[in-house]
Design a protein around this motif. Structure first.
Motif, PDB file in Angstrom:
ATOM      1  N   ARG A   1      -4.563  -6.165  -8.513  1.00  0.00           N
ATOM      2  CA  ARG A   1      -5.810  -6.111  -7.475  1.00  0.00           C
ATOM      3  C   ARG A   1      -5.266  -6.441  -6.171  1.00  0.00           C
ATOM      4  N   ASP A   2      -4.403  -7.422  -6.114  1.00  0.00           N
ATOM      5  CA  ASP A   2      -3.657  -7.970  -4.682  1.00  0.00           C
ATOM      6  C   ASP A   2      -2.694  -7.088  -4.379  1.00  0.00           C
ATOM      7  N   PHE A   3      -2.014  -6.299  -5.415  1.00  0.00           N
ATOM      8  CA  PHE A   3      -1.033  -5.274  -5.087  1.00  0.00           C
ATOM      9  C   PHE A   3      -1.669  -4.172  -4.520  1.00  0.00           C
ATOM     10  N   LEU A   4      -2.763  -3.751  -5.015  1.00  0.00           N
ATOM     11  CA  LEU A   4      -3.518  -2.685  -4.421  1.00  0.00           C
ATOM     12  C   LEU A   4      -4.047  -2.792  -3.190  1.00  0.00           C
ATOM     13  N   LEU A   5      -4.866  -4.170  -3.097  1.00  0.00           N
ATOM     14  CA  LEU A   5      -5.237  -4.738  -1.854  1.00  0.00           C
ATOM     15  C   LEU A   5      -4.489  -4.544  -0.439  1.00  0.00           C
ATOM     16  N   ASP A   6      -3.200  -5.094  -0.849  1.00  0.00           N
ATOM     17  CA  ASP A   6      -1.967  -4.957   0.173  1.00  0.00           C
ATOM     18  C   ASP A   6      -1.822  -3.428   0.791  1.00  0.00           C
ATOM     19  N   ILE A   7      -1.702  -2.400  -0.398  1.00  0.00           N
ATOM     20  CA  ILE A   7      -1.580  -1.101  -0.017  1.00  0.00           C
ATOM     21  C   ILE A   7      -2.814  -0.412   0.713  1.00  0.00           C
ATOM     22  N   VAL A   8      -4.006  -0.930   0.434  1.00  0.00           N
ATOM     23  CA  VAL A   8      -5.165  -0.406   0.938  1.00  0.00           C
ATOM     24  C   VAL A   8      -5.393  -0.993   2.405  1.00  0.00           C
ATOM     25  N   THR A   9      -4.966  -2.036   2.609  1.00  0.00           N
ATOM     26  CA  THR A   9      -4.776  -2.692   3.897  1.00  0.00           C
ATOM     27  C   THR A   9      -3.698  -1.788   4.831  1.00  0.00           C
ATOM     28  N   TYR A  10      -2.669  -1.784   4.621  1.00  0.00           N
ATOM     29  CA  TYR A  10      -1.684  -0.902   5.108  1.00  0.00           C
ATOM     30  C   TYR A  10      -2.300   0.551   5.274  1.00  0.00           C
ATOM     31  N   VAL A  11      -2.819   1.106   4.443  1.00  0.00           N
ATOM     32  CA  VAL A  11      -3.187   2.493   4.558  1.00  0.00           C
ATOM     33  C   VAL A  11      -4.159   2.576   5.760  1.00  0.00           C
ATOM     34  N   LEU A  12      -5.191   1.693   5.673  1.00  0.00           N
ATOM     35  CA  LEU A  12      -6.262   1.703   6.639  1.00  0.00           C
ATOM     36  C   LEU A  12      -5.694   1.042   8.274  1.00  0.00           C
ATOM     37  N   ASP A  13      -4.992   0.153   8.088  1.00  0.00           N
ATOM     38  CA  ASP A  13      -4.639  -0.448   9.354  1.00  0.00           C
ATOM     39  C   ASP A  13      -3.664   0.443  10.198  1.00  0.00           C
ATOM     40  N   CYS A  14      -2.792   1.098   9.394  1.00  0.00           N
ATOM     41  CA  CYS A  14      -2.013   1.832   9.918  1.00  0.00           C
ATOM     42  C   CYS A  14      -2.181   3.448  10.033  1.00  0.00           C
ATOM     43  N   ASP A  15      -3.317   3.634   9.637  1.00  0.00           N
ATOM     44  CA  ASP A  15      -3.762   5.112   9.343  1.00  0.00           C
ATOM     45  C   ASP A  15      -2.799   5.887   8.756  1.00  0.00           C
ATOM     46  N   VAL A  16      -2.376   5.387   7.591  1.00  0.00           N
ATOM     47  CA  VAL A  16      -1.365   6.145   6.820  1.00  0.00           C
ATOM     48  C   VAL A  16      -1.778   7.077   5.754  1.00  0.00           C
ATOM     49  N   THR A  17      -1.488   8.180   5.576  1.00  0.00           N
ATOM     50  CA  THR A  17      -1.751   9.163   4.472  1.00  0.00           C
ATOM     51  C   THR A  17      -0.911   9.462   3.481  1.00  0.00           C
ATOM     52  N   LEU A  18      -1.358   8.892   2.112  1.00  0.00           N
ATOM     53  CA  LEU A  18      -0.209   8.975   1.093  1.00  0.00           C
ATOM     54  C   LEU A  18      -0.221  10.260   0.333  1.00  0.00           C
ATOM     55  N   ASN A  19       0.937  10.947   0.331  1.00  0.00           N
ATOM     56  CA  ASN A  19       0.864  12.245  -0.373  1.00  0.00           C
ATOM     57  C   ASN A  19       1.438  12.398  -1.945  1.00  0.00           C
TER      58      ASN A  19
ATOM     59  N   CYS B   1      -4.191   0.714 -21.448  1.00  0.00           N
ATOM     60  CA  CYS B   1      -4.063  -0.337 -20.508  1.00  0.00           C
ATOM     61  C   CYS B   1      -5.155  -0.517 -19.654  1.00  0.00           C
ATOM     62  N   ALA B   2      -5.248  -1.669 -18.865  1.00  0.00           N
ATOM     63  CA  ALA B   2      -6.270  -1.857 -18.014  1.00  0.00           C
ATOM     64  C   ALA B   2      -5.710  -1.733 -16.386  1.00  0.00           C
ATOM     65  N   GLY B   3      -6.554  -1.321 -15.498  1.00  0.00           N
ATOM     66  CA  GLY B   3      -6.117  -1.296 -14.197  1.00  0.00           C
ATOM     67  C   GLY B   3      -7.303  -1.416 -13.252  1.00  0.00           C
ATOM     68  N   ILE B   4      -6.992  -1.142 -11.758  1.00  0.00           N
ATOM     69  CA  ILE B   4      -7.761  -1.529 -10.761  1.00  0.00           C
ATOM     70  C   ILE B   4      -7.831  -0.048  -9.823  1.00  0.00           C
ATOM     71  N   TYR B   5      -9.196   0.176  -9.674  1.00  0.00           N
ATOM     72  CA  TYR B   5      -9.494   1.244  -8.890  1.00  0.00           C
ATOM     73  C   TYR B   5     -10.229   0.844  -7.252  1.00  0.00           C
ATOM     74  N   THR B   6     -10.261   1.752  -6.569  1.00  0.00           N
ATOM     75  CA  THR B   6     -10.736   1.530  -5.084  1.00  0.00           C
ATOM     76  C   THR B   6     -11.833   2.505  -5.392  1.00  0.00           C
ATOM     77  N   TYR B   7     -13.137   1.985  -4.647  1.00  0.00           N
ATOM     78  CA  TYR B   7     -14.272   2.737  -4.130  1.00  0.00           C
ATOM     79  C   TYR B   7     -14.638   2.368  -2.779  1.00  0.00           C
ATOM     80  N   GLY B   8     -14.495   3.170  -1.821  1.00  0.00           N
ATOM     81  CA  GLY B   8     -14.861   3.209  -0.489  1.00  0.00           C
ATOM     82  C   GLY B   8     -13.724   3.890   0.368  1.00  0.00           C
ATOM     83  N   MET B   9     -12.536   4.289  -0.051  1.00  0.00           N
ATOM     84  CA  MET B   9     -11.517   5.004   0.983  1.00  0.00           C
ATOM     85  C   MET B   9     -12.182   6.148   1.511  1.00  0.00           C
TER      86      MET B   9
END
Length: 287
Positions: free
Chosen positions: A235-253, A206-214
């Motif tokens: 991509r939009d799904f991951l963008l929403d999660i990245v925004t949440y993680v950075l904006d709210c300073d969340v650490t996903l485990n 399958c295909a997917g999206i990765y982040t570079y910069g976190m």
């Protein structure tokens, strides 16, 4: 972890929609992150290379543009080769390098930009570059990142500026400046799409999206792979999660779940990255 009630999101409503893109096979299969080891991208390292068509820049114009665009005052000591300024808890440096980015690194990463078909050819033409950095151990990472993006966008107003290489790709100047401009409308807005590149990668399944910069924000990079899914939606799904993680300073485990409702529980797994070096968080995509 429920994103629906995660608080005031300062970037989601400010984002610029990415254009629908055709994903060429070479982009889908190639790894554009050969140097992306954790030690090369430490937390707080904000660095960009503004590519120039000729070995020249107007240092006074840059100072004036930073003031006019962002009300950033940079002292000038008469040095025509570099600007260095201590601004509170951070040190800003901009210096001209009279040669292309070494080892054809910029050309390599330009190939990852699926939104700019001429990225590689334009990048090949650069003769020099401005190296921009913002460093400071004690400064807030988001504020440091915003200062960095503001200065880079002003550098792109240089007459000889043709592109900027940072965070996993080479950006088209107008795109980078358009994203940065959200901070002119609202200084609390976060220019996520200038901070994090959302790359495309295909496995055999399958295909997917990765982040570079976190990693510069002290967060793990993320990957989402889904069979038969529209990559724009992924991509939009991951963008929403990245925004949440950075904006709210969340650490996903590893082992946690995340969702956009009380009922939705999408698995989070930390494991060897697919499209990146080192580890990454794999996020389950809602089907």
């Amino acid at each position: 972890m429920n994103l629906k009630n995660s608080g005031n999101n300062r970037a989601t409503n400010k984002r610029i929609n990415l254009p629908t893109a055709d994903y060429p096979p070479n982009i889908m299969h190639q790894r554009y992150n050969k140097n992306m080891k954790e030690e090369n991208y430490p937390t707080g390292a904000f660095v960009a290379f503004v590519l120039l068509s000729q070995n020249e820049w107007d240092i006074k114009k840059l100072i004036n543009d930073c003031k006019a665009d962002w009300n950033i005052e940079i002292p000038y000591d008469g040095n025509e080769e570099a600007l260095v300024a201590v601004m509170g808890d951070v040190t800003l440096a901009v210096a001209i390098m009279p040669a292309p980015v070494p080892n054809q690194e910029a050309e390599h990463y330009a190939g990852a930009n699926y939104m700019w078909k001429d990225a590689v050819e334009v990048t090949k033409s650069h003769k020099a570059h401005l190296m921009v950095s913002v460093l400071g151990k004690d400064a807030n990472l988001l504020e440091r990142g915003k200062l960095f993006t503001k200065v880079v966008s002003s550098c792109l107003k240089q007459e000889r500026a043709i592109a900027v290489y940072t965070d996993g790709t080479v950006f088209y100047p107008q795109f980078y400046c358009d994203v940065a401009s959200v901070m002119q409308q609202d200084d609390e807005a976060l220019p996520i799409l200038d901070w994090v590149w959302f790359g495309v990668y295909r496995t055999e399944e399958c295909a997917g999206i990765y982040t570079y910069g976190m990693r510069k924000f002290g967060k793990e990079e993320m990957e989402v792979y889904a069979a038969n899914a529209d990559l724009n939606d992924v991509r939009d799904f991951l963008l929403d999660i990245v925004t949440y993680v950075l904006d709210c300073d969340v650490t996903l485990n590893d082992g946690e779940t995340i969702g956009f409702s009380e009922e939705q529980k999408l698995r989070i797994t930390l494991s060897d990255a697919v499209a990146l070096d080192g580890k990454s968080l794999k996020l389950e995509y809602p089907q």
